[in-house]
Design a protein around this motif. Structure first.
Motif, PDB file in Angstrom:
ATOM      1  N   GLY A  21      -2.246   4.452  -1.854  1.00 61.27           N
ATOM      2  CA  GLY A  21      -2.644   4.666  -3.249  1.00 61.27           C
ATOM      3  C   GLY A  21      -2.359   3.453  -4.112  1.00 61.27           C
ATOM      4  N   ALA A  22      -1.217   2.826  -3.868  1.00 56.54           N
ATOM      5  CA  ALA A  22      -0.861   1.636  -4.647  1.00 56.54           C
ATOM      6  C   ALA A  22      -1.814   0.490  -4.345  1.00 56.54           C
ATOM      7  CB  ALA A  22       0.580   1.220  -4.338  1.00 56.54           C
ATOM      8  N   LEU A  23      -2.120   0.292  -3.077  1.00 55.66           N
ATOM      9  CA  LEU A  23      -3.036  -0.787  -2.711  1.00 55.66           C
ATOM     10  C   LEU A  23      -4.456  -0.505  -3.194  1.00 55.66           C
ATOM     11  CD1 LEU A  23      -1.692  -1.615   0.855  1.00 55.66           C
ATOM     12  CD2 LEU A  23      -1.418  -2.956  -1.235  1.00 55.66           C
ATOM     13  N   ASP A  24      -4.823   0.756  -3.244  1.00 53.73           N
ATOM     14  CA  ASP A  24      -6.127   1.134  -3.782  1.00 53.73           C
ATOM     15  C   ASP A  24      -6.227   0.728  -5.252  1.00 53.73           C
ATOM     16  OD1 ASP A  24      -8.705   2.451  -3.809  1.00 53.73           O
ATOM     17  OD2 ASP A  24      -7.715   4.087  -4.898  1.00 53.73           O
ATOM     18  N   LEU A  25      -5.149   0.927  -5.989  1.00 59.82           N
ATOM     19  CA  LEU A  25      -5.142   0.539  -7.408  1.00 59.82           C
ATOM     20  C   LEU A  25      -5.223  -0.965  -7.597  1.00 59.82           C
ATOM     21  CD1 LEU A  25      -2.517   2.876  -9.101  1.00 59.82           C
ATOM     22  CD2 LEU A  25      -4.969   2.802  -9.497  1.00 59.82           C
ATOM     23  N   THR A  26      -4.705  -1.731  -6.659  1.00 55.45           N
ATOM     24  CA  THR A  26      -4.730  -3.186  -6.820  1.00 55.45           C
ATOM     25  C   THR A  26      -6.130  -3.751  -6.662  1.00 55.45           C
ATOM     26  OG1 THR A  26      -4.292  -3.695  -4.487  1.00 55.45           O
ATOM     27  CG2 THR A  26      -2.382  -3.417  -5.931  1.00 55.45           C
ATOM     28  N   THR A  27      -6.980  -3.059  -5.926  1.00 55.52           N
ATOM     29  CA  THR A  27      -8.324  -3.584  -5.660  1.00 55.52           C
ATOM     30  C   THR A  27      -9.365  -3.110  -6.657  1.00 55.52           C
ATOM     31  OG1 THR A  27      -8.759  -1.767  -4.120  1.00 55.52           O
ATOM     32  CG2 THR A  27      -7.871  -3.812  -3.196  1.00 55.52           C
ATOM     33  N   ARG A  28      -9.043  -2.127  -7.445  1.00 56.38           N
ATOM     34  CA  ARG A  28     -10.007  -1.625  -8.434  1.00 56.38           C
ATOM     35  C   ARG A  28     -10.175  -2.620  -9.573  1.00 56.38           C
ATOM     36  NH1 ARG A  28      -8.342   4.652  -9.481  1.00 56.38           N
ATOM     37  NH2 ARG A  28      -8.749   5.379  -7.367  1.00 56.38           N
ATOM     38  N   SER A  34      -0.125  -6.108  -9.769  1.00 65.20           N
ATOM     39  CA  SER A  34       1.322  -6.265  -9.621  1.00 65.20           C
ATOM     40  C   SER A  34       1.904  -5.291  -8.592  1.00 65.20           C
ATOM     41  CB  SER A  34       2.015  -6.061 -10.966  1.00 65.20           C
ATOM     42  OG  SER A  34       1.801  -4.747 -11.435  1.00 65.20           O
ATOM     43  N   LEU A  35       1.161  -4.266  -8.203  1.00 70.89           N
ATOM     44  CA  LEU A  35       1.651  -3.306  -7.217  1.00 70.89           C
ATOM     45  C   LEU A  35       1.517  -3.805  -5.788  1.00 70.89           C
ATOM     46  CD1 LEU A  35       0.208   0.057  -8.576  1.00 70.89           C
ATOM     47  CD2 LEU A  35       2.508  -0.829  -8.818  1.00 70.89           C
ATOM     48  N   ARG A  36       0.682  -4.805  -5.577  1.00 69.33           N
ATOM     49  CA  ARG A  36       0.384  -5.266  -4.218  1.00 69.33           C
ATOM     50  C   ARG A  36       1.644  -5.734  -3.477  1.00 69.33           C
ATOM     51  NH1 ARG A  36      -3.582  -6.648  -0.890  1.00 69.33           N
ATOM     52  NH2 ARG A  36      -3.389  -8.508   0.400  1.00 69.33           N
ATOM     53  N   SER A  37       2.402  -6.599  -4.071  1.00 67.99           N
ATOM     54  CA  SER A  37       3.575  -7.159  -3.399  1.00 67.99           C
ATOM     55  C   SER A  37       4.622  -6.099  -3.053  1.00 67.99           C
ATOM     56  CB  SER A  37       4.178  -8.259  -4.256  1.00 67.99           C
ATOM     57  OG  SER A  37       5.303  -8.802  -3.640  1.00 67.99           O
ATOM     58  N   PRO A  38       5.039  -5.241  -4.011  1.00 63.26           N
ATOM     59  CA  PRO A  38       6.041  -4.230  -3.641  1.00 63.26           C
ATOM     60  C   PRO A  38       5.518  -3.228  -2.614  1.00 63.26           C
ATOM     61  CG  PRO A  38       5.681  -4.218  -6.027  1.00 63.26           C
ATOM     62  CD  PRO A  38       4.777  -5.230  -5.434  1.00 63.26           C
ATOM     63  N   ALA A  39       4.227  -2.892  -2.687  1.00 66.59           N
ATOM     64  CA  ALA A  39       3.658  -1.941  -1.732  1.00 66.59           C
ATOM     65  C   ALA A  39       3.643  -2.537  -0.327  1.00 66.59           C
ATOM     66  CB  ALA A  39       2.258  -1.538  -2.157  1.00 66.59           C
ATOM     67  N   LEU A  40       3.215  -3.778  -0.212  1.00 66.80           N
ATOM     68  CA  LEU A  40       3.180  -4.424   1.099  1.00 66.80           C
ATOM     69  C   LEU A  40       4.579  -4.630   1.665  1.00 66.80           C
ATOM     70  CD1 LEU A  40       0.328  -7.043   0.603  1.00 66.80           C
ATOM     71  CD2 LEU A  40       0.257  -4.944   1.949  1.00 66.80           C
ATOM     72  N   GLU A  41       5.525  -4.974   0.813  1.00 64.29           N
ATOM     73  CA  GLU A  41       6.906  -5.168   1.261  1.00 64.29           C
ATOM     74  C   GLU A  41       7.511  -3.854   1.754  1.00 64.29           C
ATOM     75  OE1 GLU A  41      10.098  -7.151   2.486  1.00 64.29           O
ATOM     76  OE2 GLU A  41       8.323  -8.107   1.649  1.00 64.29           O
ATOM     77  N   ALA A  42       7.283  -2.772   1.010  1.00 62.71           N
ATOM     78  CA  ALA A  42       7.798  -1.461   1.416  1.00 62.71           C
ATOM     79  C   ALA A  42       7.173  -1.044   2.745  1.00 62.71           C
ATOM     80  CB  ALA A  42       7.496  -0.423   0.337  1.00 62.71           C
ATOM     81  N   GLU A  43       5.876  -1.251   2.871  1.00 66.30           N
ATOM     82  CA  GLU A  43       5.182  -0.882   4.099  1.00 66.30           C
ATOM     83  C   GLU A  43       5.695  -1.691   5.292  1.00 66.30           C
ATOM     84  OE1 GLU A  43       0.638  -1.049   5.689  1.00 66.30           O
ATOM     85  OE2 GLU A  43       0.934  -0.373   3.615  1.00 66.30           O
ATOM     86  N   LYS A  44       5.882  -2.974   5.096  1.00 65.78           N
ATOM     87  CA  LYS A  44       6.371  -3.848   6.173  1.00 65.78           C
ATOM     88  C   LYS A  44       7.759  -3.429   6.636  1.00 65.78           C
ATOM     89  CE  LYS A  44       7.784  -8.615   6.917  1.00 65.78           C
ATOM     90  NZ  LYS A  44       8.012  -9.901   6.262  1.00 65.78           N
TER      91      LYS A  44
END
Length: 98
Positions: A21-28, A34-44
């Protein structure tokens, strides 16, 4: 420590729903880049713990994410799942007997 790859996979699914959901918001258009980095870090981080089956580590990392509250307001404003809104579901899976 608890090592259970099956349970870790179920916990990871909860995290992936939030980060999706966070990554979806980054691409709209007009989204929240600003959500991209924390979302990717949490996922990793969570993928690494899940690969080892480290359920306790995932639980503690999830609580750290909840306490950080980085994405909470933005995700809830856009009616997406957040780490906070999925806390009950995550803990329910974590506390299930083996």
């Amino acid at each position: 420590m608890i090592y259970d790859k099956a349970k870790a996979g179920r916990l990871l699914r909860v995290v992936l729903e939030v980060t999706e959901g966070a990554l979806d918001l980054t691409t709209r258009p007009g989204g929240e880049p600003s959500l991209r980095s924390p979302a990717l870090e949490a996922e990793k981080t969570m993928r690494g713990l899940a690969a080892k089956g480290d359920v306790d580590g995932m639980y503690h990392e999830y609580l750290r994410l909840v306490q950080g509250g980085v994405m909470l307001r933005t995700l809830e404003r856009h009616h997406h799942k957040s780490f906070e809104s999925e806390l009950y579901h995550f803990v329910k899976i974590y506390l299930e007997p083996e």
